[in-house]
Design an enzyme around this catalytic site. Structure first.
Site, PDB file in Angstrom:
ATOM      1  N   ARG A  77       1.422   2.444   2.802  1.00 29.14           N
ATOM      2  CA  ARG A  77       2.405   3.496   2.573  1.00 29.14           C
ATOM      3  C   ARG A  77       1.973   4.447   1.455  1.00 29.14           C
ATOM      4  O   ARG A  77       1.052   4.169   0.689  1.00 29.14           O
ATOM      5  CB  ARG A  77       3.780   2.879   2.283  1.00 29.14           C
ATOM      6  CG  ARG A  77       3.913   2.199   0.955  1.00 29.14           C
ATOM      7  CD  ARG A  77       5.285   1.525   0.815  1.00 29.14           C
ATOM      8  NE  ARG A  77       5.338   0.831  -0.447  1.00 29.14           N
ATOM      9  CZ  ARG A  77       5.701   1.405  -1.615  1.00 29.14           C
ATOM     10  NH1 ARG A  77       6.084   2.665  -1.644  1.00 29.14           N
ATOM     11  NH2 ARG A  77       5.692   0.710  -2.734  1.00 29.14           N
ATOM     12  N   HIS A  78       2.666   5.564   1.396  1.00 29.94           N
ATOM     13  CA  HIS A  78       2.452   6.564   0.361  1.00 29.94           C
ATOM     14  C   HIS A  78       3.293   6.149  -0.849  1.00 29.94           C
ATOM     15  O   HIS A  78       4.406   5.678  -0.688  1.00 29.94           O
ATOM     16  CB  HIS A  78       2.908   7.930   0.886  1.00 29.94           C
ATOM     17  CG  HIS A  78       2.490   9.072   0.026  1.00 29.94           C
ATOM     18  ND1 HIS A  78       3.104   9.374  -1.158  1.00 29.94           N
ATOM     19  CD2 HIS A  78       1.508   9.989   0.170  1.00 29.94           C
ATOM     20  CE1 HIS A  78       2.528  10.429  -1.706  1.00 29.94           C
ATOM     21  NE2 HIS A  78       1.553  10.825  -0.921  1.00 29.94           N
ATOM     22  N   PRO A  79       2.775   6.327  -2.074  1.00 22.04           N
ATOM     23  CA  PRO A  79       3.549   5.859  -3.241  1.00 22.04           C
ATOM     24  C   PRO A  79       4.880   6.576  -3.428  1.00 22.04           C
ATOM     25  O   PRO A  79       5.816   5.992  -3.961  1.00 22.04           O
ATOM     26  CB  PRO A  79       2.609   6.127  -4.420  1.00 22.04           C
ATOM     27  CG  PRO A  79       1.586   7.092  -3.931  1.00 22.04           C
ATOM     28  CD  PRO A  79       1.467   6.857  -2.455  1.00 22.04           C
TER      29      PRO A  79
END
Lengths: 386, 386
Positions: free
Chosen positions: B227-229
């Site tokens: 995932r993206h932070p």
């Protein structure tokens, strides 16, 4: 001190990561990089956290050594100024979605009229040709589509994204390389050209031997965790307190390793005689060595194995990386002093040139910090005009 | 057709991966790369499988467009020939462990005497200075020590090695960039220099914002899977038959996404109103969306989401990558015909130059295939001498 790219003038229209990484490489080598930012907000990444006194750390670490000027590329007047800058530039770099520059009336064909020797570099998700050209791309989509995720991860786990935005960065690096190849050619012949780099192509080109392995064997490369496909033991193990990675590349090192970890009996074990034997029985070997290596700390093992000449290393977390004596000795963590945010440590320059060393000389610019300076020095504008 | 680096003469002492990747980039852009190999065995990677009619696919994919000559750098006579070649060369590249060239009597200081303008590029594990300089390094050790493994992997899993030898390759790319920066400088000033690139420095420089994030927040960056932070949903999901990766970068795309997957009710859900809300509740969101996305195949979802303008893509395995229409349209899978192995498909050239396009023109050389030719054309040797 003179730098390798001193005197090279770069107009930089890039935003966020791939393009800014490319122009950072050029700026670090001494090119004058003038970042053109839109009014008010500038580069999107100025809004990416974390922030230091309101300034984006993300933006600051990628835009050191650059200048910033504000132009509104939707205004006719600013497009004229832009073209006058292009007339003075050696290189222009953009990472818009393909077609955007043409819509703004400043595609390569147009800019070539203004400056026939210009090197026009475009870094995009899928490139300026082909059926996907106009598709949106993000690092994770490219990591997925390129096959990189399919070969990264634990065997029992799911396809895994590399924890840094490697698709953006590798494309940025190729763009920088392409620009210098084109610049060299122009230096010899006077001819400019367009450099077109796609993130998708870029990542496929760094899959190492996965592509030919598939063509030769017909087997689809898969995830094998941290181990080497054909050498063992060559992987990571848990220790008493952390992890260690070891690389026992040949039979001589296997002997050194077994003696160092106090298991000379393994040398007599017919199942592990040669690398081929060990590699075939890697799972069994991992089980046995896991039992051994869990008995001491990473630091203890590293001392023991290094004395025995066995290649090994810790799996460092970032807090340890930034204090590593080798990196500090190589100026890989350097201080910048930003006019608003103050002191910020950033990664240094990995390309070490003996005669023209790169240097992080100026911090990332404020939005439009150099508008007046650049218009004056490049175009001869006086203060009241700029 | 002229190439960007036509006329540039490169003496290539590199073996295996980092160095050969660098000289491949130069050869692909038209430099004449003469690989110097030791008698009988040559580049170690000639022994790396898989093999096609006895020829290493690993070697063949990294050494296209290069020439091979055999010299024994432990023989005085061959060292003399080597120095005569250096006198004619623009660039020499090596990826030995630091100190090896000096032991052979052909370190930079020595070669500079033969050719003051030479560009000497060294690509090594830890670089030519600092306390670790002489330590052995392998890709996986560098991936571990650099911090890259600590931020790659699933949150519940272990630190994970990138499935391609990215530490070698990124160092090779930086070396190629450094060579061109030095070559440009030499073209302008006549001055040669040494280029020193370390795998360790190189990987640290591509950790993206992990380093500054740590300095600003004090939090040690960790593994967050795919995932993206700070954006959600921006990760991979299981579908009916495979995986999909989606990148819902803003609220407009969130709306398009919810409607496309038949869950407009989520738009009314206060918990997921803004990206900040969604990003904070990514685990809950993943659970809900996992239930939705498992109901159709990857291909079905991609068609649906693309129609709705939502960035997405499949997680391709290598067999799919090599047939991808975009990559084929961009010449990213190209055929070489090797004199022994026959036809082999290899990754193409990701740097697309409009006026001087790179091309895979010749297959990897046989060991010593060009000894006679190079000694004749570079040094004027007649056949009986070579």
């Amino acid at each position: 001190m003179k730098k390798a790219l001193s005197g090279v003038k770069v107009i930089d229209l890039t935003r966020v990561l791939a393009g800014p990484f490319c122009t950072m490489m050029l700026a670090d080598m001494g090119a004058e990089v003038v970042k053109i930012e839109r009014p008010k907000t500038g580069d999107d990444s100025r809004a990416f956290g974390p922030f230091l006194k309101g300034e984006s750390a993300y933006f600051m670490c990628l835009n050191r050594n650059k200048k910033s000027i504000v132009l509104d590329l939707k205004s006719k007047e600013d497009i004229e100024i832009f073209k006058r800058l292009i007339a003075k530039a050696d290189v222009v770099v953009e990472n818009f979605r393909p077609g955007t520059m043409e819509k703004l009336g400043i595609g390569y064909e147009e800019l070539k009229k203004v400056n026939p020797g210009i090197i026009y570099a475009a870094c995009s998700g899928f490139g300026h040709s082909g059926p996907y050209s106009k598709k949106p791309a993000y690092d994770s989509i490219i990591q997925a589509m390129s096959g990189l995720m399919s070969i990264t991860g634990q065997p029992e786990g799911i396809p895994t994204r590399v924890g840094a935005s490697i698709a953006d960065i590798i494309a940025g690096m190729y763009t920088a390389f392409g620009i210098l190849a084109a610049l060299y050619f122009r230096q010899v012949t006077g001819v400019g050209q367009k450099v077109d780099v796609a993130m998708f192509d870029s990542v496929v080109s760094v899959l190492e031997n996965a592509v030919v392995r598939y063509f030769v064997t017909g087997e689809v490369p898969t995830r094998i965790g941290n181990r080497h496909p054909s050498i063992a033991p060559f992987t990571s193990y848990k220790t008493k307190d952390d992890y260690i990675i070891i690389a026992v590349g040949n039979d001589r090192l296997w002997e050194a390793f077994c003696r160092a970890v106090g298991r000379p009996d393994l040398l007599e074990d017919e199942r592990f005689k040669t690398n081929k034997d060990r590699s075939m029985r890697w799972a069994l070997l991992d089980e046995i060595l896991g039992e051994v290596l869990k008995n001491k700390t990473t630091e203890e093992w590293i001392q023991i194995l290094e004395e025995a000449g066995v290649p090994c290393g810790p799996i460092n977390t970032i807090d340890k990386v930034v204090k590593d004596p080798q990196l500090l000795a190589r100026d890989m963590i350097v201080k910048t002093i930003h006019s608003v945010a103050g002191e910020l440590l950033v990664p240094g320059i990995p390309v070490k040139l003996s005669e023209t060393p790169g240097k992080v000389e100026t911090p990332a610019p404020l939005l439009g910090e150099h508008t007046e300076e650049v218009l004056r020095t490049w175009l001869g504008y006086k203060k009241e005009q700029g």
